[in-house]
Design a protein around this motif. Structure first.
Motif, PDB file in Angstrom:
ATOM      1  N   LYS A 111       0.755  -1.258   0.062  1.00  0.00           N
ATOM      2  CA  LYS A 111       0.014   0.003   0.160  1.00  0.00           C
ATOM      3  C   LYS A 111       0.944   1.373  -0.035  1.00  0.00           C
ATOM      4  O   LYS A 111       0.314   2.275  -0.577  1.00  0.00           O
ATOM      5  CB  LYS A 111      -0.958   0.032   1.141  1.00  0.00           C
ATOM      6  CG  LYS A 111      -2.079  -0.750   0.865  1.00  0.00           C
ATOM      7  CD  LYS A 111      -3.361  -0.071   0.733  1.00  0.00           C
ATOM      8  CE  LYS A 111      -4.402  -0.667  -0.081  1.00  0.00           C
ATOM      9  NZ  LYS A 111      -5.307  -1.787   0.298  1.00  0.00           N
TER      10      LYS A 111
ATOM     11  N   VAL B 219      -8.655   6.590   7.620  1.00  0.00           N
ATOM     12  CA  VAL B 219      -8.682   5.271   7.419  1.00  0.00           C
ATOM     13  C   VAL B 219      -7.207   4.633   7.595  1.00  0.00           C
ATOM     14  O   VAL B 219      -6.361   5.346   6.818  1.00  0.00           O
ATOM     15  CB  VAL B 219      -9.056   4.728   6.047  1.00  0.00           C
ATOM     16  CG1 VAL B 219      -9.403   3.240   5.897  1.00  0.00           C
ATOM     17  CG2 VAL B 219     -10.496   5.510   5.716  1.00  0.00           C
TER      18      VAL B 219
ATOM     19  N   LYS C  78      -4.582   1.621   6.648  1.00  0.00           N
ATOM     20  CA  LYS C  78      -4.624   0.317   5.718  1.00  0.00           C
ATOM     21  C   LYS C  78      -3.412  -0.359   5.913  1.00  0.00           C
ATOM     22  O   LYS C  78      -1.968   0.790   5.717  1.00  0.00           O
ATOM     23  CB  LYS C  78      -4.724   0.803   4.278  1.00  0.00           C
ATOM     24  CG  LYS C  78      -5.912   1.555   4.051  1.00  0.00           C
ATOM     25  CD  LYS C  78      -6.184   1.966   2.541  1.00  0.00           C
ATOM     26  CE  LYS C  78      -7.603   2.400   2.218  1.00  0.00           C
ATOM     27  NZ  LYS C  78      -8.269   2.725   1.165  1.00  0.00           N
TER      28      LYS C  78
ATOM     29  N   GLY D 271     -11.073  -6.200   2.496  1.00  0.00           N
ATOM     30  CA  GLY D 271     -11.559  -5.450   3.632  1.00  0.00           C
ATOM     31  C   GLY D 271     -10.819  -5.694   4.941  1.00  0.00           C
ATOM     32  O   GLY D 271     -10.696  -5.027   6.132  1.00  0.00           O
ATOM     33  N   LYS D 272      -9.850  -6.992   4.632  1.00  0.00           N
ATOM     34  CA  LYS D 272      -9.060  -7.220   6.085  1.00  0.00           C
ATOM     35  C   LYS D 272      -8.011  -6.192   5.830  1.00  0.00           C
ATOM     36  O   LYS D 272      -7.601  -5.970   4.779  1.00  0.00           O
ATOM     37  CB  LYS D 272      -8.708  -8.520   6.127  1.00  0.00           C
ATOM     38  CG  LYS D 272      -9.672  -9.545   6.324  1.00  0.00           C
ATOM     39  CD  LYS D 272      -9.255 -11.143   6.250  1.00  0.00           C
ATOM     40  CE  LYS D 272     -10.349 -11.863   5.995  1.00  0.00           C
ATOM     41  NZ  LYS D 272     -10.353 -12.449   4.572  1.00  0.00           N
TER      42      LYS D 272
ATOM     43  N   VAL E 298      -7.825  -3.067   6.991  1.00  0.00           N
ATOM     44  CA  VAL E 298      -8.287  -1.906   6.814  1.00  0.00           C
ATOM     45  C   VAL E 298      -9.136  -1.511   7.931  1.00  0.00           C
ATOM     46  O   VAL E 298     -10.074  -2.352   8.287  1.00  0.00           O
ATOM     47  CB  VAL E 298      -9.315  -1.749   5.469  1.00  0.00           C
ATOM     48  CG1 VAL E 298      -9.908  -0.287   5.338  1.00  0.00           C
ATOM     49  CG2 VAL E 298      -8.311  -1.955   4.299  1.00  0.00           C
TER      50      VAL E 298
ATOM     51  N   GLU F 259      -5.194   7.447   5.697  1.00  0.00           N
ATOM     52  CA  GLU F 259      -5.660   8.098   4.735  1.00  0.00           C
ATOM     53  C   GLU F 259      -7.040   8.832   4.961  1.00  0.00           C
ATOM     54  O   GLU F 259      -7.738   8.318   5.876  1.00  0.00           O
ATOM     55  CB  GLU F 259      -6.188   7.138   3.493  1.00  0.00           C
ATOM     56  CG  GLU F 259      -6.382   7.387   2.265  1.00  0.00           C
ATOM     57  CD  GLU F 259      -6.784   6.362   1.384  1.00  0.00           C
ATOM     58  OE1 GLU F 259      -5.952   5.633   0.865  1.00  0.00           O
ATOM     59  OE2 GLU F 259      -7.971   5.886   1.263  1.00  0.00           O
ATOM     60  N   LYS F 260      -6.978  10.157   4.410  1.00  0.00           N
ATOM     61  CA  LYS F 260      -8.288  10.640   4.703  1.00  0.00           C
ATOM     62  C   LYS F 260      -9.649   9.978   4.368  1.00  0.00           C
ATOM     63  O   LYS F 260      -9.543   9.495   3.228  1.00  0.00           O
ATOM     64  CB  LYS F 260      -8.055  12.091   3.693  1.00  0.00           C
ATOM     65  CG  LYS F 260      -9.246  13.180   3.950  1.00  0.00           C
ATOM     66  CD  LYS F 260      -8.731  14.553   3.071  1.00  0.00           C
ATOM     67  CE  LYS F 260     -10.032  15.363   3.476  1.00  0.00           C
ATOM     68  NZ  LYS F 260      -9.684  16.738   2.774  1.00  0.00           N
TER      69      LYS F 260
ATOM     70  N   ILE G 104     -18.112   9.364   0.563  1.00  0.00           N
ATOM     71  CA  ILE G 104     -18.410   8.716  -0.653  1.00  0.00           C
ATOM     72  C   ILE G 104     -19.852   8.873  -0.951  1.00  0.00           C
ATOM     73  O   ILE G 104     -20.735   8.545  -0.389  1.00  0.00           O
ATOM     74  CB  ILE G 104     -18.021   7.368  -0.407  1.00  0.00           C
ATOM     75  CG1 ILE G 104     -16.758   7.189  -0.145  1.00  0.00           C
ATOM     76  CG2 ILE G 104     -18.427   6.497  -1.596  1.00  0.00           C
ATOM     77  CD1 ILE G 104     -16.214   5.479   0.197  1.00  0.00           C
TER      78      ILE G 104
ATOM     79  N   GLU H 297     -19.377   4.010  -5.088  1.00  0.00           N
ATOM     80  CA  GLU H 297     -18.129   3.264  -5.157  1.00  0.00           C
ATOM     81  C   GLU H 297     -18.149   2.969  -6.514  1.00  0.00           C
ATOM     82  O   GLU H 297     -19.070   2.038  -6.787  1.00  0.00           O
ATOM     83  CB  GLU H 297     -17.949   2.033  -4.207  1.00  0.00           C
ATOM     84  CG  GLU H 297     -17.558   2.797  -2.706  1.00  0.00           C
ATOM     85  CD  GLU H 297     -16.700   1.744  -1.832  1.00  0.00           C
ATOM     86  OE1 GLU H 297     -16.056   1.087  -2.223  1.00  0.00           O
ATOM     87  OE2 GLU H 297     -17.187   1.849  -0.748  1.00  0.00           O
TER      88      GLU H 297
ATOM     89  N   PHE I  82     -13.531   5.966  -5.821  1.00  0.00           N
ATOM     90  CA  PHE I  82     -14.592   6.799  -4.985  1.00  0.00           C
ATOM     91  C   PHE I  82     -15.068   7.953  -5.636  1.00  0.00           C
ATOM     92  O   PHE I  82     -14.311   8.917  -6.181  1.00  0.00           O
ATOM     93  CB  PHE I  82     -14.144   7.021  -3.727  1.00  0.00           C
ATOM     94  CG  PHE I  82     -13.663   5.980  -2.842  1.00  0.00           C
ATOM     95  CD1 PHE I  82     -14.236   4.839  -2.574  1.00  0.00           C
ATOM     96  CD2 PHE I  82     -12.242   6.199  -2.272  1.00  0.00           C
ATOM     97  CE1 PHE I  82     -13.717   3.867  -1.715  1.00  0.00           C
ATOM     98  CE2 PHE I  82     -11.898   5.225  -1.190  1.00  0.00           C
ATOM     99  CZ  PHE I  82     -12.456   3.993  -1.164  1.00  0.00           C
TER     100      PHE I  82
ATOM    101  N   ASN J 195      -9.301   4.470  -5.270  1.00  0.00           N
ATOM    102  CA  ASN J 195      -9.163   3.700  -3.766  1.00  0.00           C
ATOM    103  C   ASN J 195      -7.761   2.987  -4.063  1.00  0.00           C
ATOM    104  O   ASN J 195      -6.909   3.003  -2.996  1.00  0.00           O
ATOM    105  CB  ASN J 195     -10.282   3.001  -3.557  1.00  0.00           C
ATOM    106  CG  ASN J 195     -10.178   2.179  -2.307  1.00  0.00           C
ATOM    107  OD1 ASN J 195      -9.349   2.439  -1.401  1.00  0.00           O
ATOM    108  ND2 ASN J 195     -10.934   1.084  -2.309  1.00  0.00           N
TER     109      ASN J 195
HETATM  110  P1  ADP Z   1      -9.646  -3.924   0.472  1.00  0.00           P
HETATM  111  O1  ADP Z   1      -8.795  -3.925  -0.592  1.00  0.00           O
HETATM  112  O2  ADP Z   1      -9.041  -4.709   1.733  1.00  0.00           O
HETATM  113  O3  ADP Z   1     -10.987  -4.579  -0.060  1.00  0.00           O
HETATM  114  P2  ADP Z   1     -10.127  -1.187   0.588  1.00  0.00           P
HETATM  115  O4  ADP Z   1      -8.799  -0.443   0.652  1.00  0.00           O
HETATM  116  O5  ADP Z   1     -10.869  -1.403  -0.830  1.00  0.00           O
HETATM  117  O6  ADP Z   1      -9.910  -2.712   1.081  1.00  0.00           O
HETATM  118  O7  ADP Z   1     -11.311  -0.561   1.478  1.00  0.00           O
HETATM  119  C1  ADP Z   1     -12.273  -1.226   1.717  1.00  0.00           C
HETATM  120  C2  ADP Z   1     -13.414  -0.559   1.944  1.00  0.00           C
HETATM  121  O8  ADP Z   1     -13.203   0.538   2.779  1.00  0.00           O
HETATM  122  C3  ADP Z   1     -13.721   0.439   0.802  1.00  0.00           C
HETATM  123  O9  ADP Z   1     -14.427  -0.311  -0.192  1.00  0.00           O
HETATM  124  C4  ADP Z   1     -14.671   1.745   0.962  1.00  0.00           C
HETATM  125  O10 ADP Z   1     -16.005   1.183   1.376  1.00  0.00           O
HETATM  126  C5  ADP Z   1     -13.799   1.889   2.531  1.00  0.00           C
HETATM  127  N1  ADP Z   1     -12.625   2.589   2.557  1.00  0.00           N
HETATM  128  C6  ADP Z   1     -11.341   2.529   2.039  1.00  0.00           C
HETATM  129  N2  ADP Z   1     -10.770   3.732   1.984  1.00  0.00           N
HETATM  130  C7  ADP Z   1     -11.518   4.851   2.324  1.00  0.00           C
HETATM  131  C8  ADP Z   1     -11.642   6.121   2.233  1.00  0.00           C
HETATM  132  N3  ADP Z   1     -10.315   6.786   2.148  1.00  0.00           N
HETATM  133  N4  ADP Z   1     -12.488   6.870   2.533  1.00  0.00           N
HETATM  134  C9  ADP Z   1     -13.651   6.495   2.857  1.00  0.00           C
HETATM  135  N5  ADP Z   1     -13.944   4.950   2.903  1.00  0.00           N
HETATM  136  C10 ADP Z   1     -12.882   3.949   2.510  1.00  0.00           C
END
Ligand code: ADP
Length: 380
Positions: free
Chosen positions: A99, A132, A134, A142-143, A145, A165-166, A170, A173, A242, A252
């Motif tokens: 990441k 957020v 990561k 989603g794991k 995060v 991350e800010k 949203i 998506e 997003f 994203n």
């Molecule tokens: P993964 O690759 O494990 O699926 P993501 O980075 O896509 O993880 O994040 C999972 C979910 O978290 C996203 O689909 C979104 O809904 C939420 N998310 C991730 N980053 C942000 C962000 N910067 N702002 C708001 N929501 C976020």
């Protein structure tokens, strides 16, 4: 041509299913002899994270690719130096694996992605709430995060290398798949949209085309162009996006491979992501990818409390619905949340599509076969 794939999951399986109509041989490396690809490919048991396993597997292939990004990149680099064609190139796989590298890549190439800070441990944190977190590596579906909204949540901050991350406000998506072949031809699939089921509050339908403005589409086209230029590699890439409430599009994350958000393309587009990926690997002219109407996909995931040999309850009722297509991944055992298959649906309008998807969702359940309950059924 000998096509080697690191990973034997459903993405590889659906790719091979599609590409078998051409004359090639498909080889798969995966640790699990029961994986989705095992029965339909030349299968090698081995670890795609292991240097030697990847090296041995790849050395006699004409082209080597991945259906998962968590693979041993050092081995891919070595194979590339030995003259094996690797698609996409190891460099971009490495960037996406981590990441921190991924976010740095977006920044360097002016690809819009939410503001961030890189931290090696929790003491380095200097970023305003909410955000957020990561994890740099090891995250998936989603794991790895987590949302940190308040001072109290800060106690949960992982003390590991990560990106903070800010939080984006949203609106939607979105996801887009872009392909580039070695000749430099580029094709962008119609944008798809994740739709939340308002009743169940689950993000589980992916529909196409996304309901977006021309301005949003233009921003996405620009992102795709910048991304493939910066990646400087043939390949098929899925860019998760997003759209925020002010109309701005942010990246994203990106996958250097086939993607769950492109499954509806199997019946919903003139050609699927799997056909396109084949053409990328062969450096063939890229396929047209026009949407044929409204299409959508429902993931079939293992139901809560269901563990064991799988059964698909309601499958026959679903098969009675016109323009509804079932894809199962050849996984014998279900467990809660495991992706077991998906169902694609075509419709003439967005409304009809959502109605059909909800109907399919209510009809089908992924459960485990239960000897005891079968006996009770019979004795009733
Ligand atoms: P993964 O690759 O494990 O699926 P993501 O980075 O896509 O993880 O994040 C999972 C979910 O978290 C996203 O689909 C979104 O809904 C939420 N998310 C991730 N980053 C942000 C962000 N910067 N702002 C708001 N929501 C976020």
């Amino acid at each position: 041509m000998k096509i080697g794939i690191l990973g034997g999951g459903q993405l590889g399986r659906m790719f091979i299913q599609e590409a078998l109509k051409y004359d090639d041989e498909f080889y798969v490396l995966d640790p699990n002899p029961d994986c989705s690809c095992a029965g339909i490919s030349h299968f090698t048991k081995g670890d795609f994270n292991d240097f030697e396993d990847v090296l041995n597997f790849g050395k006699d292939k004409d082209v080597l690719t991945v259906e998962i990004e968590h693979v041993n990149v050092d081995a891919l680099e070595k194979l590339e130096n030995q003259g094996v064609k690797i698609i996409p190139n190891p460099e971009i796989i490495k960037t996406i694996q981590q990441k921190i590298l991924q976010k740095t890549f977006y920044k360097k190439h002016e690809i819009p992605s939410p503001e961030f800070q890189i931290i090696q441990n929790k003491h380095e944190l200097d970023f305003p709430l909410p955000f957020v977190q990561k994890l740099n590596s090891g995250g998936y579906d989603g794991k790895g995060v987590q949302m940190i909204f308040s001072e109290k949540d800060l106690q949960n901050l992982w003390d590991l290398p990560s990106v903070v991350e800010k939080l984006v406000n949203i609106e939607k998506e979105l996801s887009v798949i872009v392909a580039k072949n070695e000749s430099g031809e580029i094709k962008i699939f119609p944008v798809t949209e994740m739709v939340a089921d308002p009743k169940l509050n689950l993000l589980d339908f992916n529909i196409c085309p996304a309901e977006i403005s021309q301005n949003t589409q233009n921003q996405i086209d620009e992102i795709c162009r910048k991304f493939v230029a910066a990646a400087d590699s043939p390949g098929l890439f899925a860019i998760e996006l997003f759209l925020d409430k002010s109309g701005k599009v942010w990246v994203n994350e990106t996958a250097p491979r086939l993607h769950n958000s492109g499954h509806q393309s199997q019946e919903g587009n003139a050609n699927s992501q799997f056909e396109q990926f084949y053409r990328v690997l062969k450096n063939f002219p890229l396929a047209d990818v026009d949407a044929l109407g409204f299409s959508g996909m429902l993931n079939l995931v293992g139901g809560e409390n269901s563990i064991g040999i799988v059964k698909y309850e309601g499958l026959e009722s679903v098969l009675k619905i016109p323009k509804t297509y079932v894809h199962l991944y050849g996984k014998k055992e279900t467990k809660p949340g495991r992706k077991m298959g998906h169902i694609n649906v075509l419709a003439n309008s967005r409304e009809e599509l959502l109605e059909k998807l909800l109907r399919v969702k209510s009809l089908i359940k992924v459960k485990n076969q239960d000897k005891k309950s079968e006996k009770t059924e019979i004795s009733k």
